[in-house]
Design a protein around this motif. Structure first.
Motif, PDB file in Angstrom:
ATOM      1  N   LEU A  43       5.391  11.610   3.337  1.00 49.98           N
ATOM      2  CA  LEU A  43       5.050  12.771   4.159  1.00 49.98           C
ATOM      3  C   LEU A  43       5.954  13.954   3.846  1.00 49.98           C
ATOM      4  O   LEU A  43       7.014  13.805   3.227  1.00 49.98           O
ATOM      5  CB  LEU A  43       5.185  12.423   5.644  1.00 49.98           C
ATOM      6  CG  LEU A  43       4.379  11.242   6.188  1.00 49.98           C
ATOM      7  CD1 LEU A  43       4.664  11.066   7.680  1.00 49.98           C
ATOM      8  CD2 LEU A  43       2.896  11.425   5.934  1.00 49.98           C
ATOM      9  N   ASP A  44       5.535  15.120   4.314  1.00 53.73           N
ATOM     10  CA  ASP A  44       6.375  16.308   4.297  1.00 53.73           C
ATOM     11  C   ASP A  44       7.377  16.179   5.446  1.00 53.73           C
ATOM     12  O   ASP A  44       6.984  15.846   6.575  1.00 53.73           O
ATOM     13  CB  ASP A  44       5.476  17.533   4.500  1.00 53.73           C
ATOM     14  CG  ASP A  44       6.229  18.846   4.420  1.00 53.73           C
ATOM     15  OD1 ASP A  44       7.333  18.965   4.997  1.00 53.73           O
ATOM     16  OD2 ASP A  44       5.704  19.771   3.793  1.00 53.73           O
ATOM     17  N   GLY A  52       9.257  14.020 -13.722  1.00 53.55           N
ATOM     18  CA  GLY A  52       8.976  15.355 -14.228  1.00 53.55           C
ATOM     19  C   GLY A  52       7.513  15.713 -14.320  1.00 53.55           C
ATOM     20  O   GLY A  52       7.171  16.797 -14.804  1.00 53.55           O
ATOM     21  N   ARG A  53       6.622  14.836 -13.849  1.00 55.29           N
ATOM     22  CA  ARG A  53       5.190  15.102 -13.939  1.00 55.29           C
ATOM     23  C   ARG A  53       4.641  15.516 -12.582  1.00 55.29           C
ATOM     24  O   ARG A  53       4.893  14.866 -11.578  1.00 55.29           O
ATOM     25  CB  ARG A  53       4.444  13.863 -14.428  1.00 55.29           C
ATOM     26  CG  ARG A  53       4.498  13.685 -15.944  1.00 55.29           C
ATOM     27  CD  ARG A  53       3.434  12.685 -16.371  1.00 55.29           C
ATOM     28  NE  ARG A  53       3.174  12.786 -17.795  1.00 55.29           N
ATOM     29  CZ  ARG A  53       3.320  11.789 -18.661  1.00 55.29           C
ATOM     30  NH1 ARG A  53       3.719  10.611 -18.244  1.00 55.29           N
ATOM     31  NH2 ARG A  53       3.048  11.966 -19.940  1.00 55.29           N
ATOM     32  N   GLN A  54       3.855  16.575 -12.569  1.00 58.75           N
ATOM     33  CA  GLN A  54       3.217  17.007 -11.334  1.00 58.75           C
ATOM     34  C   GLN A  54       2.011  16.154 -10.989  1.00 58.75           C
ATOM     35  O   GLN A  54       1.690  15.969  -9.820  1.00 58.75           O
ATOM     36  CB  GLN A  54       2.793  18.475 -11.446  1.00 58.75           C
ATOM     37  CG  GLN A  54       3.944  19.455 -11.419  1.00 58.75           C
ATOM     38  CD  GLN A  54       3.468  20.874 -11.259  1.00 58.75           C
ATOM     39  OE1 GLN A  54       2.372  21.221 -11.670  1.00 58.75           O
ATOM     40  NE2 GLN A  54       4.289  21.712 -10.649  1.00 58.75           N
ATOM     41  N   GLY A  83       0.838  -1.184   0.000  1.00 61.67           N
ATOM     42  CA  GLY A  83       0.000   0.000   0.000  1.00 61.67           C
ATOM     43  C   GLY A  83       0.874   1.234   0.000  1.00 61.67           C
ATOM     44  O   GLY A  83       1.945   1.250   0.625  1.00 61.67           O
ATOM     45  N   LEU A  84       0.449   2.276  -0.704  1.00 63.30           N
ATOM     46  CA  LEU A  84       1.188   3.526  -0.756  1.00 63.30           C
ATOM     47  C   LEU A  84       0.225   4.669  -0.443  1.00 63.30           C
ATOM     48  O   LEU A  84      -0.804   4.829  -1.106  1.00 63.30           O
ATOM     49  CB  LEU A  84       1.816   3.725  -2.138  1.00 63.30           C
ATOM     50  CG  LEU A  84       2.536   5.061  -2.392  1.00 63.30           C
ATOM     51  CD1 LEU A  84       3.646   5.289  -1.373  1.00 63.30           C
ATOM     52  CD2 LEU A  84       3.096   5.094  -3.816  1.00 63.30           C
ATOM     53  N   VAL A  85       0.541   5.448   0.593  1.00 65.78           N
ATOM     54  CA  VAL A  85      -0.287   6.570   1.023  1.00 65.78           C
ATOM     55  C   VAL A  85       0.484   7.860   0.782  1.00 65.78           C
ATOM     56  O   VAL A  85       1.617   8.012   1.249  1.00 65.78           O
ATOM     57  CB  VAL A  85      -0.648   6.457   2.519  1.00 65.78           C
ATOM     58  CG1 VAL A  85      -1.535   7.633   2.936  1.00 65.78           C
ATOM     59  CG2 VAL A  85      -1.331   5.138   2.816  1.00 65.78           C
ATOM     60  N   THR A  86      -0.123   8.786   0.057  1.00 65.61           N
ATOM     61  CA  THR A  86       0.524  10.072  -0.211  1.00 65.61           C
ATOM     62  C   THR A  86      -0.106  11.134   0.682  1.00 65.61           C
ATOM     63  O   THR A  86      -1.303  11.380   0.624  1.00 65.61           O
ATOM     64  CB  THR A  86       0.355  10.463  -1.685  1.00 65.61           C
ATOM     65  OG1 THR A  86      -1.022  10.378  -2.040  1.00 65.61           O
ATOM     66  CG2 THR A  86       1.157   9.529  -2.585  1.00 65.61           C
ATOM     67  N   ALA A  87       0.722  11.770   1.506  1.00 63.24           N
ATOM     68  CA  ALA A  87       0.219  12.766   2.458  1.00 63.24           C
ATOM     69  C   ALA A  87       1.245  13.865   2.675  1.00 63.24           C
ATOM     70  O   ALA A  87       1.489  14.296   3.802  1.00 63.24           O
ATOM     71  CB  ALA A  87      -0.133  12.093   3.783  1.00 63.24           C
ATOM     72  N   ALA A  88       1.842  14.333   1.576  1.00 60.92           N
ATOM     73  CA  ALA A  88       2.916  15.327   1.691  1.00 60.92           C
ATOM     74  C   ALA A  88       2.485  16.717   1.280  1.00 60.92           C
ATOM     75  O   ALA A  88       3.275  17.662   1.344  1.00 60.92           O
ATOM     76  CB  ALA A  88       4.124  14.894   0.847  1.00 60.92           C
ATOM     77  N   GLY A  89       1.215  16.873   0.863  1.00 61.35           N
ATOM     78  CA  GLY A  89       0.755  18.185   0.416  1.00 61.35           C
ATOM     79  C   GLY A  89       0.586  19.159   1.569  1.00 61.35           C
ATOM     80  O   GLY A  89       0.437  18.766   2.730  1.00 61.35           O
ATOM     81  N   LEU A  90       0.557  20.443   1.238  1.00 57.24           N
ATOM     82  CA  LEU A  90       0.433  21.480   2.264  1.00 57.24           C
ATOM     83  C   LEU A  90      -1.013  21.739   2.667  1.00 57.24           C
ATOM     84  O   LEU A  90      -1.268  22.371   3.690  1.00 57.24           O
ATOM     85  CB  LEU A  90       1.067  22.791   1.759  1.00 57.24           C
ATOM     86  CG  LEU A  90       2.574  22.728   1.493  1.00 57.24           C
ATOM     87  CD1 LEU A  90       3.063  24.052   0.930  1.00 57.24           C
ATOM     88  CD2 LEU A  90       3.326  22.381   2.774  1.00 57.24           C
ATOM     89  N   GLN A 121       8.811  13.658   0.899  1.00 58.01           N
ATOM     90  CA  GLN A 121       8.874  14.457  -0.312  1.00 58.01           C
ATOM     91  C   GLN A 121       9.377  15.832   0.101  1.00 58.01           C
ATOM     92  O   GLN A 121       8.638  16.638   0.665  1.00 58.01           O
ATOM     93  CB  GLN A 121       7.503  14.571  -0.985  1.00 58.01           C
ATOM     94  CG  GLN A 121       7.555  15.349  -2.294  1.00 58.01           C
ATOM     95  CD  GLN A 121       6.192  15.499  -2.957  1.00 58.01           C
ATOM     96  OE1 GLN A 121       5.157  15.245  -2.335  1.00 58.01           O
ATOM     97  NE2 GLN A 121       6.185  15.908  -4.212  1.00 58.01           N
ATOM     98  N   ARG A 122      10.618  16.104  -0.177  1.00 55.44           N
ATOM     99  CA  ARG A 122      11.259  17.311   0.348  1.00 55.44           C
ATOM    100  C   ARG A 122      10.942  18.552  -0.487  1.00 55.44           C
ATOM    101  O   ARG A 122      10.982  19.670   0.012  1.00 55.44           O
ATOM    102  CB  ARG A 122      12.777  17.097   0.445  1.00 55.44           C
ATOM    103  CG  ARG A 122      13.098  15.937   1.382  1.00 55.44           C
ATOM    104  CD  ARG A 122      14.570  15.791   1.690  1.00 55.44           C
ATOM    105  NE  ARG A 122      14.776  14.640   2.586  1.00 55.44           N
ATOM    106  CZ  ARG A 122      14.589  14.670   3.893  1.00 55.44           C
ATOM    107  NH1 ARG A 122      14.208  15.797   4.478  1.00 55.44           N
ATOM    108  NH2 ARG A 122      14.767  13.584   4.631  1.00 55.44           N
ATOM    109  N   GLU A 123      10.666  18.373  -1.764  1.00 53.48           N
ATOM    110  CA  GLU A 123      10.316  19.503  -2.617  1.00 53.48           C
ATOM    111  C   GLU A 123       8.880  19.324  -3.100  1.00 53.48           C
ATOM    112  O   GLU A 123       8.482  18.231  -3.497  1.00 53.48           O
ATOM    113  CB  GLU A 123      11.265  19.602  -3.813  1.00 53.48           C
ATOM    114  CG  GLU A 123      12.703  19.890  -3.411  1.00 53.48           C
ATOM    115  CD  GLU A 123      13.602  20.043  -4.635  1.00 53.48           C
ATOM    116  OE1 GLU A 123      13.068  20.100  -5.763  1.00 53.48           O
ATOM    117  OE2 GLU A 123      14.821  20.095  -4.450  1.00 53.48           O
ATOM    118  N   LYS A 124       8.107  20.408  -3.065  1.00 54.45           N
ATOM    119  CA  LYS A 124       6.690  20.338  -3.449  1.00 54.45           C
ATOM    120  C   LYS A 124       6.571  20.400  -4.965  1.00 54.45           C
ATOM    121  O   LYS A 124       6.292  21.450  -5.560  1.00 54.45           O
ATOM    122  CB  LYS A 124       5.917  21.469  -2.778  1.00 54.45           C
ATOM    123  CG  LYS A 124       5.879  21.311  -1.271  1.00 54.45           C
ATOM    124  CD  LYS A 124       5.182  19.999  -0.884  1.00 54.45           C
ATOM    125  CE  LYS A 124       5.354  19.666   0.578  1.00 54.45           C
ATOM    126  NZ  LYS A 124       6.658  19.088   0.907  1.00 54.45           N
TER     127      LYS A 124
END
Length: 244
Positions: free
Chosen positions: A64-65, A191-193, A7-14, A87-90
């Motif tokens: 995470l951030d 390179g994709r947002q 499982g992969l959870v993305t939670a690094a957004g501001l 994720q160190r860079e947004k």
């Protein structure tokens, strides 16, 4: 339910639309859930990870951030089986997925944004089962205004293409932020947002993509401050009229 898959959870957004002003991450906003027969309040990311474990994900990676020590502490204390990466860079959601995939093993993985859940666990299990029959599986819901979502075009049981927030949508089928994808999609994310163009490229490259369709009420996201009260209501209703 369907065998082991990462499982992969993305939670690094501001979370700039959440109204929290950086004081708390939206993934830590509590929603109602049912645990061991009891009605409880748990952070959204807790519900996301718990559902992943319930449908058979033995390993979960959270992106995470690095400044988000609150979420890092919560996940580390309550889910020691989870691996945390940063994720160190947004640079966008697509890059968050690419970073997380550096720690994912196997041919496929279950991806879920940290600010949204399928309220019914059986819907997530159905997505996993669909993903075992094809290269990819998406979760789709019909919405009135699909211009705010990633939009899918289907032909029978196949997804023939997807587009991110189109001005002129080709359907009203919006993508929930939960997917079964091949780990090979990492090569299409550099390179994709956004994730959606990479999925579309994979489909057009010949990968078979199927879908499960859920009711709009089944997907709950705390992405905006305007939606949170409705999410609380729906998570409460789902948890008190228990139907897994």
């Amino acid at each position: 339910m369907t065998g082991s898959m990462y499982g992969l959870v993305t939670a690094a957004g501001l979370g700039t639309r959440s109204g929290l002003d950086g004081k708390l991450r939206k993934e830590l906003l509590p929603v109602y859930d049912r645990r061991d027969g009891r009605l409880v309040l748990r952070p959204m990311i807790d519900c996301v990870i718990t559902r992943m474990l319930q449908v058979g994900c033995e390993h979960v990676v959270c992106v995470l951030d690095p400044n988000d020590t609150c979420t890092e502490s919560y996940v580390s204390r309550n889910f020691p089986e989870c691996e945390i990466v940063f994720q160190r860079e947004k640079t966008g959601y697509g890059e968050a997925v690419r970073i997380g995939l550096s720690r994912v093993k196997g041919s496929k993985f279950l991806l879920n944004a940290g600010d949204g859940i399928l309220l019914k666990t059986r819907s997530l299990a159905s997505l996993m089962e669909a993903g075992s029959r094809a290269d990819m599986a998406l979760c789709l819901m019909e919405v009135d205004d699909p211009r705010r979502y990633g939009v899918a075009v289907v032909d029978g049981e196949r997804v023939t293409g997807v587009e991110e927030k189109p001005h002129t949508p080709k359907s009203k089928l919006a993508m929930c932020a939960v997917y079964v994808l091949p780990t090979s999609i990492r090569s299409k994310l550099a390179g994709r947002q956004e994730l959606t163009p990479a999925i579309d490229e994979a489909i057009r490259g010949g990968l078979a993509c199927t879908y499960v369709r859920v009711e709009r009420e089944d997907w709950a996201s705390v992405g905006t401050k305007e939606s949170y009260l409705d999410v609380l209501r729906r998570s409460y209703d789902s948890s008190t009229t228990f139907s897994p």
